[in-house]
Design an enzyme around this catalytic site. Structure first.
Site, PDB file in Angstrom:
ATOM      1  N   ASP A  97       0.878  -1.173   0.000  1.00 26.17           N
ATOM      2  CA  ASP A  97       0.000   0.000   0.000  1.00 26.17           C
ATOM      3  C   ASP A  97       0.921   1.231   0.000  1.00 26.17           C
ATOM      4  O   ASP A  97       2.144   1.114  -0.176  1.00 26.17           O
ATOM      5  CB  ASP A  97      -1.004  -0.024   1.175  1.00 26.17           C
ATOM      6  CG  ASP A  97      -0.349   0.281   2.520  1.00 26.17           C
ATOM      7  OD1 ASP A  97       0.895   0.377   2.602  1.00 26.17           O
ATOM      8  OD2 ASP A  97      -1.101   0.425   3.519  1.00 26.17           O
ATOM      9  N   HIS A  98       0.337   2.408   0.234  1.00 29.07           N
ATOM     10  CA  HIS A  98       1.133   3.636   0.198  1.00 29.07           C
ATOM     11  C   HIS A  98       2.196   3.660   1.303  1.00 29.07           C
ATOM     12  O   HIS A  98       3.271   4.214   1.108  1.00 29.07           O
ATOM     13  CB  HIS A  98       0.226   4.872   0.287  1.00 29.07           C
ATOM     14  CG  HIS A  98      -0.757   4.787   1.408  1.00 29.07           C
ATOM     15  ND1 HIS A  98      -1.841   3.936   1.377  1.00 29.07           N
ATOM     16  CD2 HIS A  98      -0.821   5.424   2.609  1.00 29.07           C
ATOM     17  CE1 HIS A  98      -2.529   4.056   2.501  1.00 29.07           C
ATOM     18  NE2 HIS A  98      -1.929   4.943   3.269  1.00 29.07           N
ATOM     19  N   CYS A 130       3.462  -2.705   4.014  1.00 36.82           N
ATOM     20  CA  CYS A 130       2.583  -1.578   4.355  1.00 36.82           C
ATOM     21  C   CYS A 130       3.360  -0.740   5.375  1.00 36.82           C
ATOM     22  O   CYS A 130       4.575  -0.892   5.499  1.00 36.82           O
ATOM     23  CB  CYS A 130       1.217  -2.040   4.857  1.00 36.82           C
ATOM     24  SG  CYS A 130       1.223  -2.981   6.392  1.00 36.82           S
ATOM     25  N   GLY A 131       2.691   0.149   6.083  1.00 29.40           N
ATOM     26  CA  GLY A 131       3.412   1.004   7.012  1.00 29.40           C
ATOM     27  C   GLY A 131       4.113   0.206   8.102  1.00 29.40           C
ATOM     28  O   GLY A 131       5.299   0.393   8.377  1.00 29.40           O
ATOM     29  N   THR A 132       3.359  -0.694   8.711  1.00 24.83           N
ATOM     30  CA  THR A 132       3.913  -1.514   9.804  1.00 24.83           C
ATOM     31  C   THR A 132       4.178  -2.961   9.408  1.00 24.83           C
ATOM     32  O   THR A 132       4.890  -3.670  10.126  1.00 24.83           O
ATOM     33  CB  THR A 132       2.911  -1.568  10.977  1.00 24.83           C
ATOM     34  OG1 THR A 132       1.680  -2.119  10.467  1.00 24.83           O
ATOM     35  CG2 THR A 132       2.648  -0.191  11.562  1.00 24.83           C
ATOM     36  N   HIS A 148      10.531 -23.119  10.531  1.00 22.74           N
ATOM     37  CA  HIS A 148       9.591 -23.782  11.435  1.00 22.74           C
ATOM     38  C   HIS A 148       8.124 -23.613  11.047  1.00 22.74           C
ATOM     39  O   HIS A 148       7.326 -24.511  11.299  1.00 22.74           O
ATOM     40  CB  HIS A 148       9.782 -23.260  12.867  1.00 22.74           C
ATOM     41  CG  HIS A 148      11.031 -23.769  13.516  1.00 22.74           C
ATOM     42  ND1 HIS A 148      11.309 -23.568  14.855  1.00 22.74           N
ATOM     43  CD2 HIS A 148      12.082 -24.474  13.014  1.00 22.74           C
ATOM     44  CE1 HIS A 148      12.478 -24.133  15.145  1.00 22.74           C
ATOM     45  NE2 HIS A 148      12.973 -24.677  14.042  1.00 22.74           N
ATOM     46  N   ASN A 149       7.766 -22.450  10.498  1.00 20.88           N
ATOM     47  CA  ASN A 149       6.341 -22.199  10.191  1.00 20.88           C
ATOM     48  C   ASN A 149       6.021 -22.382   8.717  1.00 20.88           C
ATOM     49  O   ASN A 149       4.865 -22.251   8.327  1.00 20.88           O
ATOM     50  CB  ASN A 149       5.918 -20.770  10.578  1.00 20.88           C
ATOM     51  CG  ASN A 149       6.377 -20.344  11.951  1.00 20.88           C
ATOM     52  OD1 ASN A 149       7.033 -19.306  12.116  1.00 20.88           O
ATOM     53  ND2 ASN A 149       6.048 -21.132  12.951  1.00 20.88           N
ATOM     54  N   ARG A 152       9.167 -32.470  12.650  1.00 18.20           N
ATOM     55  CA  ARG A 152       8.170 -32.234  13.703  1.00 18.20           C
ATOM     56  C   ARG A 152       7.321 -30.994  13.425  1.00 18.20           C
ATOM     57  O   ARG A 152       6.225 -30.845  13.976  1.00 18.20           O
ATOM     58  CB  ARG A 152       8.847 -32.120  15.073  1.00 18.20           C
ATOM     59  CG  ARG A 152       9.692 -30.882  15.263  1.00 18.20           C
ATOM     60  CD  ARG A 152      10.462 -30.916  16.574  1.00 18.20           C
ATOM     61  NE  ARG A 152      11.125 -29.661  16.870  1.00 18.20           N
ATOM     62  CZ  ARG A 152      12.282 -29.266  16.343  1.00 18.20           C
ATOM     63  NH1 ARG A 152      12.883 -30.026  15.440  1.00 18.20           N
ATOM     64  NH2 ARG A 152      12.829 -28.115  16.686  1.00 18.20           N
ATOM     65  N   HIS A 153       7.819 -30.108  12.564  1.00 20.34           N
ATOM     66  CA  HIS A 153       7.074 -28.869  12.283  1.00 20.34           C
ATOM     67  C   HIS A 153       5.933 -29.094  11.297  1.00 20.34           C
ATOM     68  O   HIS A 153       5.003 -28.298  11.248  1.00 20.34           O
ATOM     69  CB  HIS A 153       8.020 -27.794  11.756  1.00 20.34           C
ATOM     70  CG  HIS A 153       9.110 -27.486  12.724  1.00 20.34           C
ATOM     71  ND1 HIS A 153       8.871 -26.863  13.929  1.00 20.34           N
ATOM     72  CD2 HIS A 153      10.430 -27.767  12.690  1.00 20.34           C
ATOM     73  CE1 HIS A 153      10.006 -26.766  14.595  1.00 20.34           C
ATOM     74  NE2 HIS A 153      10.969 -27.305  13.871  1.00 20.34           N
ATOM     75  N   ARG A 171       2.547 -29.413  12.924  1.00 18.22           N
ATOM     76  CA  ARG A 171       2.068 -28.134  13.466  1.00 18.22           C
ATOM     77  C   ARG A 171       1.488 -27.255  12.357  1.00 18.22           C
ATOM     78  O   ARG A 171       0.512 -26.527  12.574  1.00 18.22           O
ATOM     79  CB  ARG A 171       3.191 -27.417  14.213  1.00 18.22           C
ATOM     80  CG  ARG A 171       3.629 -28.230  15.424  1.00 18.22           C
ATOM     81  CD  ARG A 171       4.940 -27.787  16.012  1.00 18.22           C
ATOM     82  NE  ARG A 171       5.329 -28.691  17.104  1.00 18.22           N
ATOM     83  CZ  ARG A 171       6.551 -28.775  17.588  1.00 18.22           C
ATOM     84  NH1 ARG A 171       7.518 -28.023  17.104  1.00 18.22           N
ATOM     85  NH2 ARG A 171       6.819 -29.614  18.567  1.00 18.22           N
TER      86      ARG A 171
HETATM   87  C1  RB5 Z   1      -1.647   3.220   6.207  1.00 19.86           C
HETATM   88  O1  RB5 Z   1      -1.638   4.507   6.728  1.00 19.86           O
HETATM   89  C2  RB5 Z   1      -1.269   2.202   7.275  1.00 19.86           C
HETATM   90  O2  RB5 Z   1      -2.303   2.071   8.188  1.00 19.86           O
HETATM   91  C3  RB5 Z   1      -0.931   0.874   6.635  1.00 19.86           C
HETATM   92  O3  RB5 Z   1       0.114   1.058   5.742  1.00 19.86           O
HETATM   93  C4  RB5 Z   1      -0.485  -0.240   7.548  1.00 19.86           C
HETATM   94  O4  RB5 Z   1       0.534   0.180   8.396  1.00 19.86           O
HETATM   95  C5  RB5 Z   1      -1.524  -0.983   8.252  1.00 19.86           C
HETATM   96  O5  RB5 Z   1      -1.258  -1.918   8.993  1.00 19.86           O
END
Ligand code: RB5
Length: 147
Positions: free
Chosen positions: A7-8, A64-66, A97-98, A131-132, A135
């Site tokens: 995303d942005h 994305c941002g986070t 593992h995942n 073993r994974h 799971r």
């Molecule tokens: C966009 O502003 C932000 O919310 C998005 O990029 C993201 O971090 C959401 O989890």
């Protein structure tokens, strides 16, 4: 084939990853966005996740941002195991593992250098199995309401 999307909030990072894959001759498919404009991350996460779940692409990377919103959305798609990572150990072990098949990164959290290290270790590490495996199967059972 690696599926890419953002995303942005993750646009600049996705572009850096796209250039990095290109420089290293890693095949990718870019599902957008292609310019830095505001979009809803679940839309892009859904497209990339289906490309991975359907087998068109072996692994996916979402920015994305986070990284968190993308991972939440991606994990709603049957067959997707998305991991939001911001350290090397997690990016490595989520493959070992995942058997994570989508890596989610935060463009507002990570510097480009670290992010590209996480991409490389994620793409170059294989699932350990053993073993994974059981799971991983249990995760699928949760999805189907069978656990
Ligand atoms: C966009 O502003 C932000 O919310 C998005 O990029 C993201 O971090 C959401 O989890």
């Amino acid at each position: 084939m690696i599926a890419l999307g953002c995303d942005h909030g993750g646009f600049e990072l996705k572009e850096a990853i796209r250039r990095h894959l290109e420089d290293n001759q890693v095949e990718y498919r870019d599902f957008g966005i292609y310019e830095n404009k505001s979009v809803d991350y679940p839309e892009i996460a859904n497209i990339v996740s289906h490309a991975v779940a359907d087998g068109q692409c072996g692994l996916g990377i979402l920015c994305c941002g986070t990284g968190i919103g993308m991972s939440m959305a991606a994990n709603k798609v049957d067959g997707v195991r998305a991991a939001c990572c911001s350290d090397y150990f997690s990016a490595k072990y989520t493959r070992l593992h995942n058997d994570a098949n989508v890596l989610c990164l935060g463009g507002r959290v990570l510097g480009e250098g670290l992010a590209l290290e996480l991409v490389d270790v994620f793409l170059n590490t294989k699932f350990e199995g053993g073993r994974h495996q059981k799971r991983i199967e249990m995760l699928a059972q949760i999805e189907k309401g069978q656990l």
